[in-house]
Every structure is written in C-alpha cells, then in structure tokens.
Enzyme design. Structure first.
Site, PDB file in Angstrom:
ATOM      1  N   GLY A   1     -32.864  12.957   7.269  1.00  0.00           N
ATOM      2  CA  GLY A   1     -32.255  11.685   6.880  1.00  0.00           C
ATOM      3  C   GLY A   1     -31.815  11.700   5.423  1.00  0.00           C
ATOM      4  O   GLY A   1     -31.895  12.720   4.728  1.00  0.00           O
ATOM      5  N   PHE A   2     -31.376  10.553   4.968  1.00  0.00           N
ATOM      6  CA  PHE A   2     -30.849  10.386   3.605  1.00  0.00           C
ATOM      7  C   PHE A   2     -31.916  10.755   2.555  1.00  0.00           C
ATOM      8  O   PHE A   2     -31.723  11.677   1.747  1.00  0.00           O
ATOM      9  CB  PHE A   2     -30.375   8.929   3.485  1.00  0.00           C
ATOM     10  CG  PHE A   2     -30.168   8.404   2.113  1.00  0.00           C
ATOM     11  CD1 PHE A   2     -29.432   9.106   1.170  1.00  0.00           C
ATOM     12  CD2 PHE A   2     -30.681   7.149   1.765  1.00  0.00           C
ATOM     13  CE1 PHE A   2     -29.232   8.587  -0.105  1.00  0.00           C
ATOM     14  CE2 PHE A   2     -30.477   6.623   0.507  1.00  0.00           C
ATOM     15  CZ  PHE A   2     -29.768   7.350  -0.439  1.00  0.00           C
TER      16      PHE A   2
ATOM     17  N   ASN B   1     -36.173  13.628  14.844  1.00  0.00           N
ATOM     18  CA  ASN B   1     -35.631  13.460  16.205  1.00  0.00           C
ATOM     19  C   ASN B   1     -34.134  13.151  16.171  1.00  0.00           C
ATOM     20  O   ASN B   1     -33.540  12.919  17.222  1.00  0.00           O
ATOM     21  CB  ASN B   1     -36.375  12.359  16.970  1.00  0.00           C
ATOM     22  CG  ASN B   1     -36.120  10.978  16.403  1.00  0.00           C
ATOM     23  OD1 ASN B   1     -35.512  10.848  15.339  1.00  0.00           O
ATOM     24  ND2 ASN B   1     -36.577   9.949  17.088  1.00  0.00           N
TER      25      ASN B   1
ATOM     26  N   TYR C   1     -39.684  -3.493  12.076  1.00  0.00           N
ATOM     27  CA  TYR C   1     -39.655  -2.655  10.868  1.00  0.00           C
ATOM     28  C   TYR C   1     -40.679  -3.166   9.844  1.00  0.00           C
ATOM     29  O   TYR C   1     -41.554  -2.422   9.407  1.00  0.00           O
ATOM     30  CB  TYR C   1     -38.246  -2.687  10.295  1.00  0.00           C
ATOM     31  CG  TYR C   1     -38.030  -1.797   9.097  1.00  0.00           C
ATOM     32  CD1 TYR C   1     -37.857  -0.424   9.249  1.00  0.00           C
ATOM     33  CD2 TYR C   1     -37.986  -2.320   7.805  1.00  0.00           C
ATOM     34  CE1 TYR C   1     -37.634   0.400   8.152  1.00  0.00           C
ATOM     35  CE2 TYR C   1     -37.769  -1.512   6.705  1.00  0.00           C
ATOM     36  CZ  TYR C   1     -37.581  -0.145   6.883  1.00  0.00           C
ATOM     37  OH  TYR C   1     -37.371   0.662   5.793  1.00  0.00           O
TER      38      TYR C   1
ATOM     39  N   ARG D   1     -25.869  -0.086   6.274  1.00  0.00           N
ATOM     40  CA  ARG D   1     -26.398  -0.794   5.106  1.00  0.00           C
ATOM     41  C   ARG D   1     -25.250  -1.219   4.191  1.00  0.00           C
ATOM     42  O   ARG D   1     -24.130  -0.719   4.297  1.00  0.00           O
ATOM     43  CB  ARG D   1     -27.423   0.076   4.371  1.00  0.00           C
ATOM     44  CG  ARG D   1     -28.753   0.036   5.089  1.00  0.00           C
ATOM     45  CD  ARG D   1     -29.771   0.944   4.466  1.00  0.00           C
ATOM     46  NE  ARG D   1     -29.684   2.290   4.992  1.00  0.00           N
ATOM     47  CZ  ARG D   1     -30.559   3.255   4.723  1.00  0.00           C
ATOM     48  NH1 ARG D   1     -31.585   2.998   3.939  1.00  0.00           N
ATOM     49  NH2 ARG D   1     -30.436   4.454   5.251  1.00  0.00           N
TER      50      ARG D   1
HETATM   51  P1  NAD Z   1     -32.523   7.479   7.428  1.00  0.00           P
HETATM   52  O1  NAD Z   1     -32.257   6.690   8.627  1.00  0.00           O
HETATM   53  O2  NAD Z   1     -31.396   8.230   6.789  1.00  0.00           O
HETATM   54  O3  NAD Z   1     -33.690   8.522   7.681  1.00  0.00           O
HETATM   55  C1  NAD Z   1     -34.703   8.347   8.632  1.00  0.00           C
HETATM   56  C2  NAD Z   1     -34.950   9.687   9.297  1.00  0.00           C
HETATM   57  O4  NAD Z   1     -36.054   9.587  10.203  1.00  0.00           O
HETATM   58  C3  NAD Z   1     -33.753  10.171  10.120  1.00  0.00           C
HETATM   59  O5  NAD Z   1     -33.521  11.531   9.881  1.00  0.00           O
HETATM   60  C4  NAD Z   1     -34.199   9.922  11.568  1.00  0.00           C
HETATM   61  O6  NAD Z   1     -33.546  10.740  12.490  1.00  0.00           O
HETATM   62  C5  NAD Z   1     -35.688  10.169  11.440  1.00  0.00           C
HETATM   63  N1  NAD Z   1     -36.511   9.524  12.477  1.00  0.00           N
HETATM   64  C6  NAD Z   1     -36.492   8.225  12.851  1.00  0.00           C
HETATM   65  N2  NAD Z   1     -37.402   7.992  13.810  1.00  0.00           N
HETATM   66  C7  NAD Z   1     -38.026   9.180  14.049  1.00  0.00           C
HETATM   67  C8  NAD Z   1     -39.053   9.590  14.933  1.00  0.00           C
HETATM   68  N3  NAD Z   1     -39.636   8.725  15.782  1.00  0.00           N
HETATM   69  N4  NAD Z   1     -39.440  10.883  14.920  1.00  0.00           N
HETATM   70  C9  NAD Z   1     -38.854  11.767  14.070  1.00  0.00           C
HETATM   71  N5  NAD Z   1     -37.876  11.429  13.209  1.00  0.00           N
HETATM   72  C10 NAD Z   1     -37.456  10.153  13.200  1.00  0.00           C
HETATM   73  O7  NAD Z   1     -33.169   6.472   6.362  1.00  0.00           O
HETATM   74  P2  NAD Z   1     -33.613   6.696   4.851  1.00  0.00           P
HETATM   75  O8  NAD Z   1     -32.897   5.718   4.024  1.00  0.00           O
HETATM   76  O9  NAD Z   1     -33.577   8.135   4.491  1.00  0.00           O
HETATM   77  O10 NAD Z   1     -35.129   6.203   4.932  1.00  0.00           O
HETATM   78  C11 NAD Z   1     -36.197   7.123   5.008  1.00  0.00           C
HETATM   79  C12 NAD Z   1     -37.514   6.374   4.956  1.00  0.00           C
HETATM   80  O11 NAD Z   1     -37.601   5.628   3.744  1.00  0.00           O
HETATM   81  C13 NAD Z   1     -37.697   5.396   6.112  1.00  0.00           C
HETATM   82  O12 NAD Z   1     -39.030   5.463   6.562  1.00  0.00           O
HETATM   83  C14 NAD Z   1     -37.433   4.067   5.471  1.00  0.00           C
HETATM   84  O13 NAD Z   1     -38.169   3.039   6.082  1.00  0.00           O
HETATM   85  C15 NAD Z   1     -37.894   4.288   4.039  1.00  0.00           C
HETATM   86  N6  NAD Z   1     -37.189   3.365   3.137  1.00  0.00           N
HETATM   87  C16 NAD Z   1     -35.893   3.617   2.776  1.00  0.00           C
HETATM   88  C17 NAD Z   1     -35.244   2.715   1.942  1.00  0.00           C
HETATM   89  C18 NAD Z   1     -33.832   2.944   1.470  1.00  0.00           C
HETATM   90  O14 NAD Z   1     -33.295   2.075   0.781  1.00  0.00           O
HETATM   91  N7  NAD Z   1     -33.193   4.057   1.761  1.00  0.00           N
HETATM   92  C19 NAD Z   1     -35.899   1.552   1.509  1.00  0.00           C
HETATM   93  C20 NAD Z   1     -37.200   1.341   1.934  1.00  0.00           C
HETATM   94  C21 NAD Z   1     -37.849   2.254   2.740  1.00  0.00           C
HETATM   95  N1  UDP Z   2     -24.917  -7.078   4.056  1.00  0.00           N
HETATM   96  C1  UDP Z   2     -23.599  -7.493   3.941  1.00  0.00           C
HETATM   97  N2  UDP Z   2     -22.644  -6.736   4.537  1.00  0.00           N
HETATM   98  C2  UDP Z   2     -22.911  -5.581   5.221  1.00  0.00           C
HETATM   99  C3  UDP Z   2     -24.258  -5.154   5.313  1.00  0.00           C
HETATM  100  C4  UDP Z   2     -25.242  -5.954   4.728  1.00  0.00           C
HETATM  101  O1  UDP Z   2     -23.303  -8.509   3.319  1.00  0.00           O
HETATM  102  O2  UDP Z   2     -21.980  -4.938   5.701  1.00  0.00           O
HETATM  103  C5  UDP Z   2     -25.972  -7.861   3.368  1.00  0.00           C
HETATM  104  C6  UDP Z   2     -27.206  -8.142   4.217  1.00  0.00           C
HETATM  105  O3  UDP Z   2     -27.062  -9.337   4.944  1.00  0.00           O
HETATM  106  C7  UDP Z   2     -28.288  -8.222   3.140  1.00  0.00           C
HETATM  107  C8  UDP Z   2     -27.814  -7.269   2.059  1.00  0.00           C
HETATM  108  O4  UDP Z   2     -26.428  -7.077   2.291  1.00  0.00           O
HETATM  109  O5  UDP Z   2     -28.329  -9.533   2.604  1.00  0.00           O
HETATM  110  C9  UDP Z   2     -28.527  -5.919   2.102  1.00  0.00           C
HETATM  111  O6  UDP Z   2     -28.443  -5.442   3.432  1.00  0.00           O
HETATM  112  P1  UDP Z   2     -28.914  -3.993   3.850  1.00  0.00           P
HETATM  113  O7  UDP Z   2     -28.750  -3.895   5.327  1.00  0.00           O
HETATM  114  O8  UDP Z   2     -28.247  -2.963   3.015  1.00  0.00           O
HETATM  115  O9  UDP Z   2     -30.454  -3.932   3.433  1.00  0.00           O
HETATM  116  P2  UDP Z   2     -31.692  -4.956   3.604  1.00  0.00           P
HETATM  117  O10 UDP Z   2     -31.247  -6.206   4.253  1.00  0.00           O
HETATM  118  O11 UDP Z   2     -32.648  -4.201   4.460  1.00  0.00           O
HETATM  119  O12 UDP Z   2     -32.166  -5.170   2.230  1.00  0.00           O
END
Ligand code: NAD
Ligand code: UDP
Length: 332
Positions: A21-22, A43, A155, A196
């Site tokens: 993932g990211f 996955n 979540y 997002r």
């Molecule tokens: P993402 O969706 O890019 O990455 C998630 C990864 O987990 C993906 O590669 C996906 O295929 C894998 N995955 C999901 N369910 C799975 C499972 N059951 N088994 C194996 N792999 C699985 O998202 P991200 O932004 O890289 O987020 C990564 C983690 O960080 C997540 O747990 C997310 O909740 C947490 N997080 C991210 C942010 C953010 O802003 N990016 C903020 C808060 C928390």
């Molecule tokens: N949002 C938006 N346009 C989009 C996607 C999200 O205005 O295309 C808004 C969403 O309603 C939220 C904020 O942007 O208020 C951040 O949303 P995001 O899904 O990035 O993250 P989260 O809600 O989990 O903080």
C-alpha cells in the site's frame, strides 16, 4: 524455533502487513535500505504490486499474498509492522465486515506471531479513533466521539479494538507494542482511484474535471507528507523504550477542504470548477493533531509544508495518469 521458516540468512526479518500500500511500501523501502530482510504481506485489496516492484529483485525482499484476517506466514520475525487495512472511507466501506475483521482478527494474528517470536509490533492506528471530536486539537488522552454503529464504525471501532488488543497483550504477555495514531497523510504512491480528498482533487484537477467538495467545504483536516510521517514511524519503533500509549503523528497545519481545493487548482493551473456534493454521514468537522508528545519524547517535527508536499504529489499523479489504467488483473 523449528515451527518457523527461516529467512535466507541470519539477517533480522521484519514483516510488513499491507506492505504493497501507500504507507506500507514506504516502510518496506526504508527497512530494506537499513539492511533488514522484509517479508511484505498483502492481499492487494487496495495495494498495488507496482508500489514494491522495484524491491522484487532484492534478496532482502519477499512478497507474500495473504489475508491477515485469515492467517500470517509463520516466520521467525523480529519486527511486525501492521499497515494492512484499506484507509480511504470509499474503500473501507465496500466490505465493512471484512474491514472490521482485518482490524481485529488481523491485529490478533500479528500479536500472536509476536507472542511466539518475541517480535516488536508497530500498529498503524488512526486519528479516526477520535471520531468527530469535541476536543480540538486532538491530544492522545482524549477518548474520542465515535458513532459505533455508523458506516465509518468498521474502520474507527476496528482500529479502537486493535489498540485495545495491543495494550491487553502488553499487560498480559509483556508484548512490545508501538502505536501511532496517524492523521491524514498524502504523497506519491497513493492510488489515483483511492477516493481520499488529496488524490481525488489532484486527479480531478489534472483531468480538468470539477473538484468535488463534500458538504460546504468548511470541514478541516491537517495534511502530513508521507516522508515526514515515515520518519515518525521509525522514531516510535526504534526508541529503546516504548511510550506508555499511542503517539499522534500528523502535521498540525489545518486547512478547510475549500482551502485545499483552491491550492490544488492554483498549483495545477487547471480550469476545473468546483462541484458541491452531500457530506458523507459522520464526516468529522475538524481535525488537527496535538503532537507535543512526539515532539518532546521523539524530537519529531514535520518539515514539509502542504504546498511543498503537494508539488511532488502533483508531479507523481501527472506521471501516473499517463500510464494505461490499472485493471483488476494487474493489481495482484
Ligand atoms: P492503503 O490502502 O494504500 O494500504 C493498505 C494496504 O493494506 C493495501 O496494500 C491493502 O491491499 C492491504 N490490506 C488491506 N486489507 C488487508 C488484509 N486483510 N490482509 C492483507 N493486506 C491487506 O492505505 P495507506 O494509506 O497506506 O494506510 C496504511 C495503514 O495506515 C492503514 O492501516 C490505515 O488505517 C493507516 N492509516 C493511514 C492514514 C493515511 O492518511 N494514509 C491515516 C491513518 C491511518
Ligand atoms: N472529501 C471531499 N471530496 C472528496 C473526498 C473527500 O470533499 O473527493 C472530504 C471528506 O468529506 C472529508 C475530507 O475531505 O471531509 C477528508 O476526506 P478523506 O476521505 O480524505 O479522509 P477522512 O475523511 O478519513 O479524514
């Protein structure tokens, strides 16, 4: 430890769940660079092989397809970094039951492997544990305001339960758990289809489509660039002693979604207009981290401004959009 597969050498092994993932892929990069063997478990529900393709030739990198809510490869690891879970509301709500199980059973599987191996565990938790907060900015001691039965609960409550499991394992078995509460983070390797706000706005702007603002655009978020965040992860994980509880990581500069749209429109020089759509249920109105704990205990401070981070993120999406569209087949 005969029940465990060994790595290719005596190099310590880190397991990174959600490593395609990211955020997980950025952690895989840094671990390999630091000389650890990395077993990336994913996955591919939202992750992409392309995020780790450059690592596949390394003898220090192994990619394993597995669902952490079912089981984990039983390997003698020294570290487990748990990133597995879709992070975008649009993706985690597609299969909410599976999101919940990924958070809870997946976390338990990580903690059980840590129990068997003595590994240290990093949990990617979230600012969503604060829900639609009544305390602003959000400090770690704030217990949050989450709707336990709404569409975001799979979540938010899943992540809260995962934190509970972490600290129960610490109390019961002495497991070394490190929990980061991550606030909205953006940067290269986000999936253009992820849903997002930062990726949506940039992709819409680059295509000349209207930027879709949910609600009136007055809600706020605080956006952290991925490189700053990853530095925070390593400070949490490499600290000799774990913090007592979770640590907020995020950039405290707070923006409304209207501010963000204006900035993206200006930086991309697009002719896109704004299109207002309904605000999703339970969408938090304000979010900004109090990072005084990370600052005082870990010396961590985000360095990259939103404008600077958006610059490299826009360049990334621009290159990404010139590629053929990602199909389901080439995801896994
Ligand atoms: P993402 O969706 O890019 O990455 C998630 C990864 O987990 C993906 O590669 C996906 O295929 C894998 N995955 C999901 N369910 C799975 C499972 N059951 N088994 C194996 N792999 C699985 O998202 P991200 O932004 O890289 O987020 C990564 C983690 O960080 C997540 O747990 C997310 O909740 C947490 N997080 C991210 C942010 C953010 O802003 N990016 C903020 C808060 C928390
Ligand atoms: N949002 C938006 N346009 C989009 C996607 C999200 O205005 O295309 C808004 C969403 O309603 C939220 C904020 O942007 O208020 C951040 O949303 P995001 O899904 O990035 O993250 P989260 O809600 O989990 O903080």
């Amino acid at each position: 430890m005969t029940k465990f597969e060994r790595g290719p050498s005596d190099t310590p092994i880190a397991m990174v769940t959600g490593g395609a993932g990211f955020l997980g892929s950025a952690v895989c990069d840094r671990l390999v660079r630091d000389g650890m063997h990395v077993v990336c478990v994913d996955n591919f529900v939202t992750g992409r092989r392309s995020n780790v393709a450059h690592l596949l030739a390394s003898p220090l990198f192994t990619l394993a397809k597995a669902d952490i809510s079912v089981s984990l490869p039983q390997i003698d690891v020294t570290e487990i970094w748990n990133f597995a879970c879709p992070a975008s509301p649009a993706t985690y709500q597609i299969d909410p039951v599976h999101t919940m199980l990924t958070n809870v059973i997946g976390m338990k599987n990580c903690l059980d492997l840590a129990y068997d191996t003595g590994a240290r565990v990093f949990q990617a938790s979230t600012s969503e544990v604060y829900g639609d907060p009544e305390v602003h900015p959000q400090i770690e001691s704030y217990r949050g305001k989450v709707n336990p039965i709404g569409p975001r609960a799979c979540y938010d409550e899943g992540k809260r339960a995962a934190e509970t499991l972490c600290y129960d394992y610490r109390r019961a078995y002495g497991t070394d758990v490190r929990v980061a509460r991550i606030f909205n983070t953006y940067g290269p390797r986000m999936d253009p289809q992820d849903g997002r706000v930062v990726s949506n706005f940039i992709v819409q702007a680059l295509r000349g489509d209207p930027l879709e603002i949910y609600g009136d655009g007055s809600q706020t978020r605080s956006f952290c660039f991925v490189d700053d965040l990853v530095e925070g992860f390593f400070r949490i994980m490499r600290a000799p002693v774990a913090q007592q509880g979770p640590v907020n990581l995020g950039n405290p500069s707070e923006f409304t979604m209207s501010d963000l749209a204006e900035l993206v429109i200006g930086m991309t020089r697009t002719s896109s207009t704004l299109l207002y759509k309904p605000l999703p249920v339970d969408d938090p109105k304000r979010r900004r981290p109090d990072i005084s704990l990370a600052q005082s205990e870990l010396g961590w401070n985000p360095q990259i401004s939103l404008r600077e981070g958006l610059g490299s993120t826009i360049a990334y999406f621009n290159a990404e959009l010139r590629l053929p569209p990602v199909t389901e087949e080439c995801r896994s």
